[in-house]
Design an enzyme around this catalytic site. Structure first.
Site, PDB file in Angstrom:
ATOM      1  N   ARG A 292       0.802  -1.222   0.000  1.00  0.00           N
ATOM      2  CA  ARG A 292       0.000   0.000   0.000  1.00  0.00           C
ATOM      3  C   ARG A 292       0.842   1.283   0.000  1.00  0.00           C
ATOM      4  O   ARG A 292       0.606   2.180  -0.813  1.00  0.00           O
ATOM      5  CB  ARG A 292      -0.903   0.001   1.239  1.00  0.00           C
ATOM      6  CG  ARG A 292      -1.838   1.182   1.336  1.00  0.00           C
ATOM      7  CD  ARG A 292      -2.485   1.238   2.722  1.00  0.00           C
ATOM      8  NE  ARG A 292      -3.139   0.006   3.098  1.00  0.00           N
ATOM      9  CZ  ARG A 292      -4.353  -0.361   2.700  1.00  0.00           C
ATOM     10  NH1 ARG A 292      -5.052   0.438   1.921  1.00  0.00           N
ATOM     11  NH2 ARG A 292      -4.872  -1.511   3.086  1.00  0.00           N
TER      12      ARG A 292
ATOM     13  N   CYS B  42     -25.417  -1.289  -8.699  1.00  0.00           N
ATOM     14  CA  CYS B  42     -26.700  -1.530  -8.022  1.00  0.00           C
ATOM     15  C   CYS B  42     -26.490  -2.101  -6.631  1.00  0.00           C
ATOM     16  O   CYS B  42     -26.807  -3.263  -6.361  1.00  0.00           O
ATOM     17  CB  CYS B  42     -27.555  -2.467  -8.862  1.00  0.00           C
ATOM     18  SG  CYS B  42     -27.778  -1.838 -10.513  1.00  0.00           S
ATOM     19  N   GLU B  43     -25.930  -1.318  -5.757  1.00  0.00           N
ATOM     20  CA  GLU B  43     -25.703  -1.680  -4.363  1.00  0.00           C
ATOM     21  C   GLU B  43     -25.777  -0.390  -3.556  1.00  0.00           C
ATOM     22  O   GLU B  43     -25.158   0.608  -3.932  1.00  0.00           O
ATOM     23  CB  GLU B  43     -24.290  -2.262  -4.159  1.00  0.00           C
ATOM     24  CG  GLU B  43     -24.099  -3.687  -4.606  1.00  0.00           C
ATOM     25  CD  GLU B  43     -24.867  -4.706  -3.785  1.00  0.00           C
ATOM     26  OE1 GLU B  43     -25.092  -4.469  -2.584  1.00  0.00           O
ATOM     27  OE2 GLU B  43     -25.254  -5.725  -4.363  1.00  0.00           O
TER      28      GLU B  43
END
Ligand SMILES: *Cc1c(COP(=O)(O)O)cnc(C)c1O
Length: 432
Positions: free
Chosen positions: A288, A356-357
């Site tokens: 990261r 679609c969440e």
């Protein structure tokens, strides 16, 4: 955050991001080569050049692409992979196999065979089955494998539970119970195809304190002493993992590498001196921290929806398909209107994705200048676990990735096409 603004536009490594969005389309991942290289050089200065017998392996799952791996090799870092796919990418990018470390809690026989065939430098073993598979494959090929055991150091880290990996109840690593761990170590020492190098831990990600690394290192050091006493066997390597925090928001107080590494090295050297042990090689695996801040994502603003008295939803042409971290573990991001970068904020909006969440919300309540359809929204610090976690939910296309460097830009991953989306699909031959 190093925000360069000129003519009201956000610039990234010398490139006008509004121009980049026009040229390459959106959504678009943009990586600054200079910022990646700068992170690598920080690691060189604060670790590799400062201490003898140490290595840095870039945990490539954060952003594993051939171009990134080229940069990692050029900057002199080793590479950590966690799957056959990541290993394949590294080999295709001409990365030397002997500088690769292979991690993972459930490597398949095919993956282990692939790693041994390529001749990876280290396999970090996570279970008894894996050790036996490695030995069997090596016997067949008449080679030896250099291995470390990943241990579960039983430390609780101060980060989101979903990115903690070092606690006792974890799918990662070998439990500290002596009856398990020491039996494995004995078996490794006695197996001729296995060259047992040492121990590995990785306790979690996005850490801003060094305490848990130090606690885990103490656990590992106590173990190498016991290994010396019990088996008269000298451990040659300890891998302290990654997890060094990156800056996502202005309020994140990122610590320099030295804040983690100097006390870790002091502890290690002191312990070895006091216990008359040869100090093993020390390896770290940052992922990261090397790429997060170098990357931004550009989206175009589409629908704008005011829910009176509640909030204003502003939708982008991507979302959890190109950055699943907010939905997955409530990760927070900061952003800017790239085409209005010099303007003062006048409203508070919520940036929503198009999937679609309901959890597909990129940023809640961000202060921005007057926002309009067609504006370009830049999300900062998306370089790690953004592209690498991208997915085709709702059959959205995986965006292109552009590397920028002092005003020049180059596509390193082409935008997926609808044809590619279907390339592995087959119609039923017989529709009964
Ligand atoms: C993910 C991972 C890393 C890197 O973690 P970062 O938080 O990205 O630095 C290092 N080692 C192992 C084994 C990992 O799984």
């Amino acid at each position: 955050m190093v925000k360069k603004i000129a003519n009201n536009h956000l610039f990234w490594d010398g490139c006008d991001t509004v121009q980049l969005a026009e040229t390459y389309g959106t959504p678009l991942y943009v990586f600054s080569q200079n910022m990646i290289v700068e992170e690598c050089r920080q690691l060189q200065e604060s670790f590799i050049k400062k201490y003898d017998n140490v290595r840095v392996a870039y945990a490539s799952k954060a952003f594993n692409t051939m171009a990134m791996i080229q940069l990692i090799e050029k900057e002199g870092l080793c590479l950590d992979v966690v799957s056959g796919g990541e290993l394949y990418t590294a080999i295709k990018a001409n990365y030397p196999a002997e500088k690769i470390e292979f991690n993972g809690n459930n490597k398949s026989i095919e993956e282990i065979t692939m790693a041994i065939t390529y001749g990876v430098g280290r396999i970090i073993v996570d279970s008894i089955q894996e050790l036996e598979w490695i030995a069997a494959i090596c016997r067949e090929k008449n080679v030896t494998a250099k291995i470390l055991f990943r241990i579960t150091p039983e430390v609780e880290v101060a980060t989101h539970d979903f990115i903690s990996t070092g606690q006792k109840d974890s799918k990662f690593g070998i439990p500290l119970e002596e009856s398990i761990l020491f039996a494995l170590i004995k078996q490794a020492i006695e197996t001729p195809e296995i060259d047992f190098y040492g121990l590995h831990f990785h306790i979690g990600s996005q850490l801003f304190t060094n305490e848990t690394h130090l606690l885990a290192a103490q656990v590992a050091l106590d173990l190498i002493k016991k290994i010396q006493e019990r088996f008269a066997y000298t451990v040659r390597e300890l891998n302290y993992g990654g997890g060094f925090g990156a800056r996502y928001k202005e309020s994140d107080a990122r610590k320099p590498y030295a804040y983690f590494l100097d006390p870790l090295m002091a502890l290690t050297e002191q312990f070895c001196l006091e216990n008359d042990l040869v100090r093993p090689a020390i390896v770290i695996e940052p992922g990261r921290s090397i790429v997060a801040e170098a990357g931004i994502t550009l989206h175009q603003i589409g629908s704008i929806k005011e829910v009176p008295g509640v909030r204003k939803y502003v939708a982008i042409d991507g979302g959890m398909t190109d950055n699943i971290r907010p939905g997955l573990y409530e990760a927070e991001y900061d952003g800017i209107l790239a085409n209005k970068a010099g303007e003062k904020p006048t409203e508070v909006v919520t940036i929503a994705g198009k999937a679609c969440e309901s959890t597909d919300i990129l940023i809640k309540d961000i202060h921005l200048p007057k926002i309009e359809t067609g504006d370009i929204f830049a999300t900062f610090s998306t370089g790690a676990y953004g592209y690498s976690m991208a997915n085709n939910y709702n059959k959205l296309l995986i965006p292109a990735v552009v590397m920028v460097n002092e005003g020049e830009s180059e596509v390193i991953v082409e935008r997926q096409t609808f044809e590619q989306l279907l390339q592995n699909e087959r119609m039923l031959k017989k529709l009964k």
